[in-house]
Design a protein around this motif. Structure first.
Motif, short mmCIF file in Angstrom:
data_model
loop_
_atom_site.label_atom_id
_atom_site.label_comp_id
_atom_site.label_asym_id
_atom_site.label_seq_id
_atom_site.Cartn_x
_atom_site.Cartn_y
_atom_site.Cartn_z
N CYS A 458 0.81 -1.32 -0.09
CA CYS A 458 -0.06 -0.05 -0.08
C CYS A 458 0.89 1.16 0.19
O CYS A 458 2.16 1.05 0.14
CB CYS A 458 -0.82 -0.02 1.19
SG CYS A 458 -0.14 0.09 2.64
N CYS A 506 -3.49 2.46 5.25
CA CYS A 506 -2.38 2.03 4.95
C CYS A 506 -1.18 2.11 5.95
O CYS A 506 -0.42 1.54 6.32
CB CYS A 506 -1.79 2.79 3.84
SG CYS A 506 -0.32 2.28 2.85
N TYR A 614 -8.46 -3.32 -3.64
CA TYR A 614 -7.92 -1.59 -3.90
C TYR A 614 -9.09 -0.93 -4.24
O TYR A 614 -9.96 -1.22 -5.18
CB TYR A 614 -6.91 -1.66 -4.65
CG TYR A 614 -5.49 -2.26 -4.18
CD1 TYR A 614 -4.67 -1.35 -3.33
CD2 TYR A 614 -5.31 -3.80 -4.21
CE1 TYR A 614 -3.33 -1.89 -3.07
CE2 TYR A 614 -4.10 -4.13 -3.43
CZ TYR A 614 -3.17 -3.14 -3.16
OH TYR A 614 -2.14 -3.71 -2.45
#
Length: 780
Positions: A458, A506, A614
């Protein structure tokens, strides 16, 4: 026993007009027959010559020979092509004077149109009505009246231009001033008209404006070269490599004689693009801009199916015309999606404004492109928008944290605003398409990232936007050439509060340093890919189109600040009501779609310890407050673009190939232009004829041979010049077709009766003579 054959002597007969006696009856019979026959047959047989420009003539009577020729000797097979630049030539398309106000004929009127109208010249109203009747009677989808009328006008214009170019090209091709060369021969090529032929030397030439040639023409070349003829074809622009090979394979040679046709009677183009005086709710003044791009765009069709129908109708009209000249670029020959404004010329003294577009040619055999009128209007609307509004209003923004700053409120009412906002959303989609690990670019990107402790990949949040790079431009007095107009994609770290869905951020998966390095890798690998799409991909064509208009508008602003020009009243007026966004469009719907995309899985990446979904985690926008230009020096411009000035000048009147780019490319670049066309010279007024008394009840049009019924172009002094034509303008009340030579029916019937009487007198005199002489066959 065989008897010798005997024969009666050959009877000696006196023809009836040589018999003695009764001279008075004989003279009366012959006189009545001759006089009345002439009275009847001359008007009947003296029809307008439908192919007046298609019959065989001595070239010495048709072509004014030049003093210098391109070829002193007819070129041998395999000879390399000669390319020359000639002077412009003039032509007149007579039908254009009435097309703009010509109303649709009724079905009842068309049903009674006589067959003789099929023999009328192409530039007459009768022939137009007949062709429209044939179109409606044919199978398949029919075009609307406005589309068909515009198409017919374009074909008629091509015929007039083609014939004028033919004269100009033949005059400089080869000496043709002897009685051996025949022009416009209709017999040599199996019904196809030949520009010039010498049957003694077995040589012939065909001339056609443009850079295309039909398969039928190529076949005729093959057939004729097999029997000893030598063929030569003259183009007005350089043909593609494929076309040149086809001509040579047919056994013919070719040359290119570049020159431009200038129409001496251009019609007022109505609501033309780029006309500062034009109010879309009314008709434009003569200052309205017209030209090649306007005419071609209107005939491009509104959909793939409509474009195919337009092409079919155009081919039918071209094939039914005496010569069959086509437009410089056939339907489908221009990729309308690639149209971009690349040249403007503004003369404050005359208030004239000219322009030219570049466009890509479609490969030969490709499906026809369509939508030319829509993209032309988009460029026009964008130019006026950039001029009317403040520069600070030219921005759009898609940010989940800023729902109230999507687009400037006034900018949102324009097509330029719509294009920028929709392109901004497309920008996010392009990025994630390239990041998808199932693509080559995405797989390489993920392979380059640093994983977290458990293999997660990420990066930090960021923003992405589009901004202009300096455009390569050449300014030459009142002219601006936009040679290149690149856009730049930028990315940088940017904190977003509204995170997309997910169980963890992230920051929970990797260290901050790793997330920042991964983001830098994303910027480095993805920015060039997205930037290339913005500058080349079809989905960003509208963005590029409105941006080149932005460059032109900024140049006009700068000039107007020094010396007011044609757009002075529009600049900074704040009024964009004349160039509204398409009906039903709402910027909020684009923002909602953006939010929905952030809640939708874009792709999934599988790694050693599992997988991750994602989502879109990017914000940004597009801003065009400036339109910087990088001026090109004069020497460089002349070296790299030596023919461009002539191309844009010629493009005002017809589409021309761009020879500076790649003159022999199969899918090259074309220039299509427009602007303030020259006003036709006023014709000398005709003397007023002495009024002829008319008989009441004859019906409208019966005493006027030029009154063709519907759509009559007779001026009505009671209406202002800019009044819209009414549906019944010029239409006979009783539906009678126009008269074709007499003011009433009595002369024809009287003449026919006298003709029958004269014939009866002849027969009666003959029978009386025979009866007086005895039985038929008896010798005298």
């Amino acid at each position: 026993m065989n008897l010798p054959e005997t024969r009666d002597p050959e009877p000696v007969r006196h023809h009836w007009w040589k018999r003695p006696g009764r001279p008075l009856l004989r003279i009366v019979a012959v006189g009545v027959t001759a006089a009345v026959g002439g009275a009847v047959l001359v008007p009947v047989l003296d029809l307008p010559d439908a192919r007046a420009h298609s019959h065989t003539e001595l070239c010495s009577e048709l072509v004014e020979q030049s003093e210098e020729y391109i070829y002193e000797e007819f070129p041998e097979e395999g000879a390399p092509p000669v390319e020359t630049d000639g002077e412009n030539y003039d032509y007149e398309a007579e039908l254009d004077a009435i097309l703009d106000s010509y109303v649709e004929p009724t079905r009842e009127y068309l049903d009674r149109a006589p067959d003789e109208w099929a023999a009328e010249p192409m530039d007459t109203r009768k022939r137009l009505d007949w062709e429209y009747k044939t179109h409606l009677a044919g199978e398949g989808p029919h075009l609307s009246w406005d589309q068909w009328k515009g198409l017919y006008g374009g074909v008629n214009r091509d015929q007039s231009r083609g014939l004028a170019y033919e004269r100009a090209a033949l005059s400089a091709f080869h000496p043709m001033d002897t009685a051996e060369w025949l022009c416009r021969d209709t017999k040599l090529q199996n019904g196809r008209t030949t520009s010039a032929v010498n049957n003694r030397t077995r040589q012939f030439v065909n001339v056609s404006p443009g850079n295309t040639i039909s398969r039928a023409q190529l076949k005729s070349y093959k057939d004729l070269t097999r029997v000893g003829y030598r063929a030569h074809h003259v183009f007005s622009t350089t043909p593609s490599t494929n076309t040149a090979q086809q001509v040579r394979a047919s056994g013919a040679t070719y040359s290119v004689q570049r020159s431009t046709g200038v129409q001496t009677n251009p019609p007022p183009p109505g609501n033309g693009p780029f006309n500062p005086d034009c109010n879309k709710r009314a008709r434009c003044s003569w200052r309205a801009s017209g030209g090649a791009v306007n005419n071609m765009a209107r005939n491009s069709g509104t959909s793939a199916a409509n474009a195919a129908n337009m092409r079919t109708a155009s081919n039918q009209l071209t094939n039914s015309s005496p010569r069959g000249f086509q437009s410089n670029f056939r339907f489908g020959g221009i990729d309308w999606r690639s149209l971009e404004l690349r040249y403007v010329s503004d003369d404050p003294a005359s208030q004239e404004f000219d322009y030219a577009f570049s466009a890509t040619e479609m490969p030969e055999g490709a499906e026809p492109s369509y939508g030319g009128e829509a993209v032309l209007d988009l460029s026009s609307d964008a130019l006026f928008t950039w001029l009317a509004l403040d520069r600070r209003q030219f921005w759009v923004n898609l940010n989940p944290d800023q729902p109230d700053t999507i687009i400037d409120e006034q900018f949102a009412t324009t097509e330029a605003g719509r294009v920028l906002l929709e392109s901004d959303f497309e920008l996010k989609s392009s990025l994630y398409d390239n990041m998808n690990p199932e693509t080559e670019s995405g797989a390489e990107f993920f392979e380059s990232l640093e994983p977290g402790p458990n293999g997660e990949l990420c990066w930090s949040s960021w923003r992405m936007w589009v901004e202009p790079l300096p455009a390569s431009a050449r300014e030459d007095g009142d002219q601006l050439y936009i040679l290149d107009a690149p856009l730049r994609v930028q990315m940088e770290p940017f904190d977003v509060d509204g995170a997309p869905p997910g169980t963890a951020t992230c920051e929970d998966l990797v260290s901050e340093d790793v997330a920042d390095r991964n983001l830098q890798r994303l910027i480095e690998s993805m920015t060039p890919l997205v930037e290339e799409a913005v500058n080349t991909a079809p989905e960003y064509a509208d963005l590029r189109r409105v941006y080149t208009a932005r460059i032109a508008a900024e140049w006009l602003r700068e000039r107007d600040a020094v010396r007011p020009g044609a757009f002075h009243d529009i600049i900074d007026s704040g009024d964009v009501s004349q160039w509204p966004v398409r009906e039903g469009w709402d910027p909020q719907s684009v923002y909602d779609e953006f939010l929905e995309a952030r809640q939708t899985v874009q792709f999934r990446y599988e790694y050693e310890h599992g997988g991750m979904d994602y989502y879109q985690d990017v914000t940004g926008g597009i801003a065009l407050p400036d339109a910087p230009r990088d001026p090109m020096p004069e020497a460089q411009f002349e070296r790299e673009h030596p023919t461009l000035p002539q191309s844009v000048e010629s493009a005002k009147f017809e589409a021309v190939a761009d020879r500076d780019v790649d003159p022999e490319a199969d899918a090259g670049t074309a220039w299509l232009g427009g602007g303030t066309l020259p006003e036709p010279e006023p014709e000398a007024p005709e003397p007023t004829p002495t009024p002829t008394p008319t008989t009441p009840g004859d019906g409208p049009g019966t005493d006027d041979p030029d009154n063709d019924g519907p759509g009559s172009d007779k001026p009505d002094d009671s209406k202002p010049d800019d009044a819209e034509p009414t549906p019944d303008a010029g239409r006979p009340d009783d539906g009678e077709l126009a008269a074709t030579g007499f003011s009433g029916g009595w002369p024809i019937w009287t003449a026919l009766a006298l003709l029958v009487t004269g014939s009866a007198l002849i027969v009666l005199r003959s029978r009386l003579a025979r009866r007086a002489d005895g039985a038929p066959g008896r010798t005298e």
